[in-house]
Write a protein that holds these residues in place. Structure first.
Motif, PDB file in Angstrom:
ATOM      1  N   ALA A  29       0.820  -1.212   0.000  1.00 21.38           N
ATOM      2  CA  ALA A  29       0.000   0.000   0.000  1.00 21.38           C
ATOM      3  C   ALA A  29       0.860   1.272   0.000  1.00 21.38           C
ATOM      4  O   ALA A  29       0.490   2.284  -0.608  1.00 21.38           O
ATOM      5  CB  ALA A  29      -0.923  -0.009   1.208  1.00 21.38           C
ATOM      6  N   GLY A  30       2.021   1.223   0.667  1.00 17.09           N
ATOM      7  CA  GLY A  30       2.891   2.404   0.726  1.00 17.09           C
ATOM      8  C   GLY A  30       3.517   2.724  -0.617  1.00 17.09           C
ATOM      9  O   GLY A  30       3.722   3.902  -0.963  1.00 17.09           O
ATOM     10  N   VAL A  31       3.821   1.691  -1.381  1.00 20.59           N
ATOM     11  CA  VAL A  31       4.413   1.877  -2.714  1.00 20.59           C
ATOM     12  C   VAL A  31       3.340   2.381  -3.685  1.00 20.59           C
ATOM     13  O   VAL A  31       3.564   3.335  -4.448  1.00 20.59           O
ATOM     14  CB  VAL A  31       5.057   0.549  -3.198  1.00 20.59           C
ATOM     15  CG1 VAL A  31       5.329   0.579  -4.693  1.00 20.59           C
ATOM     16  CG2 VAL A  31       6.337   0.287  -2.417  1.00 20.59           C
ATOM     17  N   ASP A  32       2.149   1.770  -3.635  1.00 19.89           N
ATOM     18  CA  ASP A  32       1.034   2.246  -4.472  1.00 19.89           C
ATOM     19  C   ASP A  32       0.819   3.736  -4.244  1.00 19.89           C
ATOM     20  O   ASP A  32       0.676   4.513  -5.188  1.00 19.89           O
ATOM     21  CB  ASP A  32      -0.270   1.520  -4.067  1.00 19.89           C
ATOM     22  CG  ASP A  32      -0.473   0.240  -4.858  1.00 19.89           C
ATOM     23  OD1 ASP A  32       0.022   0.153  -5.986  1.00 19.89           O
ATOM     24  OD2 ASP A  32      -1.127  -0.676  -4.314  1.00 19.89           O
ATOM     25  N   ASP A 209       7.836  -2.981  14.553  1.00 21.05           N
ATOM     26  CA  ASP A 209       7.723  -1.987  13.480  1.00 21.05           C
ATOM     27  C   ASP A 209       7.872  -2.590  12.093  1.00 21.05           C
ATOM     28  O   ASP A 209       7.680  -1.896  11.092  1.00 21.05           O
ATOM     29  CB  ASP A 209       8.792  -0.909  13.661  1.00 21.05           C
ATOM     30  CG  ASP A 209       8.674  -0.200  14.998  1.00 21.05           C
ATOM     31  OD1 ASP A 209       7.554   0.191  15.335  1.00 21.05           O
ATOM     32  OD2 ASP A 209       9.692  -0.055  15.687  1.00 21.05           O
ATOM     33  N   ILE A 210       8.264  -3.862  12.009  1.00 21.65           N
ATOM     34  CA  ILE A 210       8.349  -4.498  10.683  1.00 21.65           C
ATOM     35  C   ILE A 210       6.941  -4.464  10.107  1.00 21.65           C
ATOM     36  O   ILE A 210       5.980  -4.838  10.779  1.00 21.65           O
ATOM     37  CB  ILE A 210       8.867  -5.955  10.789  1.00 21.65           C
ATOM     38  CG1 ILE A 210      10.285  -5.942  11.360  1.00 21.65           C
ATOM     39  CG2 ILE A 210       8.833  -6.639   9.433  1.00 21.65           C
ATOM     40  CD1 ILE A 210      10.853  -7.319  11.630  1.00 21.65           C
ATOM     41  N   CYS A 211       6.813  -3.958   8.871  1.00 24.56           N
ATOM     42  CA  CYS A 211       5.454  -3.677   8.385  1.00 24.56           C
ATOM     43  C   CYS A 211       4.751  -4.949   7.924  1.00 24.56           C
ATOM     44  O   CYS A 211       5.385  -5.983   7.696  1.00 24.56           O
ATOM     45  CB  CYS A 211       5.506  -2.643   7.277  1.00 24.56           C
ATOM     46  SG  CYS A 211       6.075  -3.329   5.724  1.00 24.56           S
ATOM     47  N   TYR A 212       3.438  -4.805   7.757  1.00 25.29           N
ATOM     48  CA  TYR A 212       2.602  -5.959   7.364  1.00 25.29           C
ATOM     49  C   TYR A 212       3.074  -6.555   6.031  1.00 25.29           C
ATOM     50  O   TYR A 212       3.077  -7.783   5.848  1.00 25.29           O
ATOM     51  CB  TYR A 212       1.119  -5.500   7.254  1.00 25.29           C
ATOM     52  CG  TYR A 212       0.828  -4.809   5.937  1.00 25.29           C
ATOM     53  CD1 TYR A 212       0.290  -5.503   4.857  1.00 25.29           C
ATOM     54  CD2 TYR A 212       1.178  -3.469   5.744  1.00 25.29           C
ATOM     55  CE1 TYR A 212       0.093  -4.882   3.639  1.00 25.29           C
ATOM     56  CE2 TYR A 212       0.994  -2.862   4.542  1.00 25.29           C
ATOM     57  CZ  TYR A 212       0.445  -3.567   3.487  1.00 25.29           C
ATOM     58  OH  TYR A 212       0.277  -2.965   2.265  1.00 25.29           O
ATOM     59  N   ALA A 213       3.488  -5.682   5.091  1.00 20.90           N
ATOM     60  CA  ALA A 213       3.846  -6.161   3.748  1.00 20.90           C
ATOM     61  C   ALA A 213       5.137  -6.974   3.795  1.00 20.90           C
ATOM     62  O   ALA A 213       5.261  -8.026   3.154  1.00 20.90           O
ATOM     63  CB  ALA A 213       3.995  -4.968   2.802  1.00 20.90           C
TER      64      ALA A 213
END
Ligand code: 2E6
Ligand code: F3S
Length: 324
Positions: A29-32, A209-213
């Motif tokens: 989602a962050g890249v999108d 903090d490791i993200c969901y993706a």
């Protein structure tokens, strides 16, 4: 042994290749959001739109945006006073927006909201008088950005369990830790455990903090790697989360190669390979996954199988400045 076939061999006669495709893979989602920010900024303000650092670590994405009017630079001093500038998804030290404001530059911050969340945690921990141990990879832009949220000397970087053993701190009484978003889930658990053993009073985030993706892509590759003779990871050598997918595959005991594009595949890699694992880092477009499968199909009779470990529904809002 399945030798790779030259491209003139009819594919129907070529040895069968089972391609196990990991899901989730590719864009998060962050890249999108970051890519859409650059595209919308170009539409709204017209080219050129400057982007500080690769918006995400992928050459294909960067080249496509450059063709639409984005200009990629490493530092703000390369941005003219009258041009809009976007900060990359990896985040920036506080000094960067401060400098943009001093110069009255129009800027849009494409920092992933999950990286910004770590920035806010860092600020809160400093307000509580804590010294922060940050687990991350030295020199990575996200690490530079997060360490740049706090005054110099108030955050100490560690990368490994050995670094924890070697830490020398003036005051061990009020410590906290944070992590980069794209680390290896398993390696980080070991570093956190080493921190808790050495500093029993250390406080950390409730959820890491490791993200969901990052977590989901590592879990997905773990599902395909043990059944694969080789794993291909599509991603850039600069991409931390993609590099971690190579390591995770290797820890499952399988050889893994990081490739940016299909033309980097050496047909010799496929010798003796009956099952190939395939995944893509969070900054690698799905188009490149199709490109790899098409290339493999030139050499072998490919059967695709996707293994879904979880569904992702995360979407992040765009910054208001793009609509006001
Ligand atoms: C921002 C934060 C996390 O190298 P890294 O994996 O951090 O970055 P990309 O651009 O490969 O992946 C997306 C991303 C952006 N991850
Ligand atoms: Fe954000 Fe994680 Fe993607 S921090 S940019 S959601 S890899």
């Amino acid at each position: 042994m399945n030798a790779p076939f030259p491209s003139e061999t009819p594919v129907t006669d070529a040895p069968h290749l089972l391609v196990l495709i990991a899901a989730p893979r590719g864009f998060c989602a962050g890249v999108d959001r970051a890519i859409e920010i650059v595209e919308r900024a170009i539409e709204r303000f017209g080219p050129p739109v400057y982007v500080r650092h690769e918006i995400v670590h992928n050459k294909y994405v960067v080249d496509e945006l450059r063709a639409k009017g984005a200009v990629f630079v490493e530092e703000l001093d390369e941005v003219p006073n009258d041009a809009p500038v976007v900060f990359s998804a990896h985040g920036v030290p506080k000094s960067v927006p401060a400098e943009a404001e001093r110069r009255k530059l129009f800027y849009v911050d494409a920092t992933c909201p999950l990286v910004s969340k770590v920035h806010r945690q860092a600020e809160r921990q400093i307000e509580k008088g804590q010294h922060i141990i940050f687990i991350g990879h030295a020199g990575h832009p996200e690490v530079i950005g997060t360490m740049g949220q706090v005054p110099e000397g108030q955050m100490t970087l560690v990368e490994t369990v050995d670094d924890v053993a070697e830490l020398e701190l003036e005051d061990e009484s009020n410590l906290s830790f944070l992590t980069q978003t794209t680390l290896s889930v398993d390696d980080t658990a070991q570093v956190v455990s080493a921190l808790r053993t050495r500093f029993p009073g250390i406080v950390g985030p409730k959820a890491e903090d490791i993200c969901y993706a990052t977590s989901n892509r590592q879990a997905a590759v773990k599902q395909i790697a043990p059944s694969s003779d080789l794993v291909l990871v599509i991603g850039s050598p600069k991409s931390s989360n993609s590099l971690r997918l190579v390591e995770v595959s290797e820890k499952c005991g399988v050889d893994a190669k990081l490739i940016q594009r299909a033309d980097e595949i050496d047909p010799a890699w496929l010798e003796g390979v009956g099952t190939l694992g395939l995944t893509a880092g969070a900054s690698a477009p799905e188009k490149l996954v199709r490109e790899v499968i098409d290339k493999l199909s030139e050499w072998r009779s490919v059967e695709e199988q996707t293994l879904v470990t979880t569904e992702e529904k995360m979407v992040f809002k765009l910054p208001r400045q793009l609509f006001d």
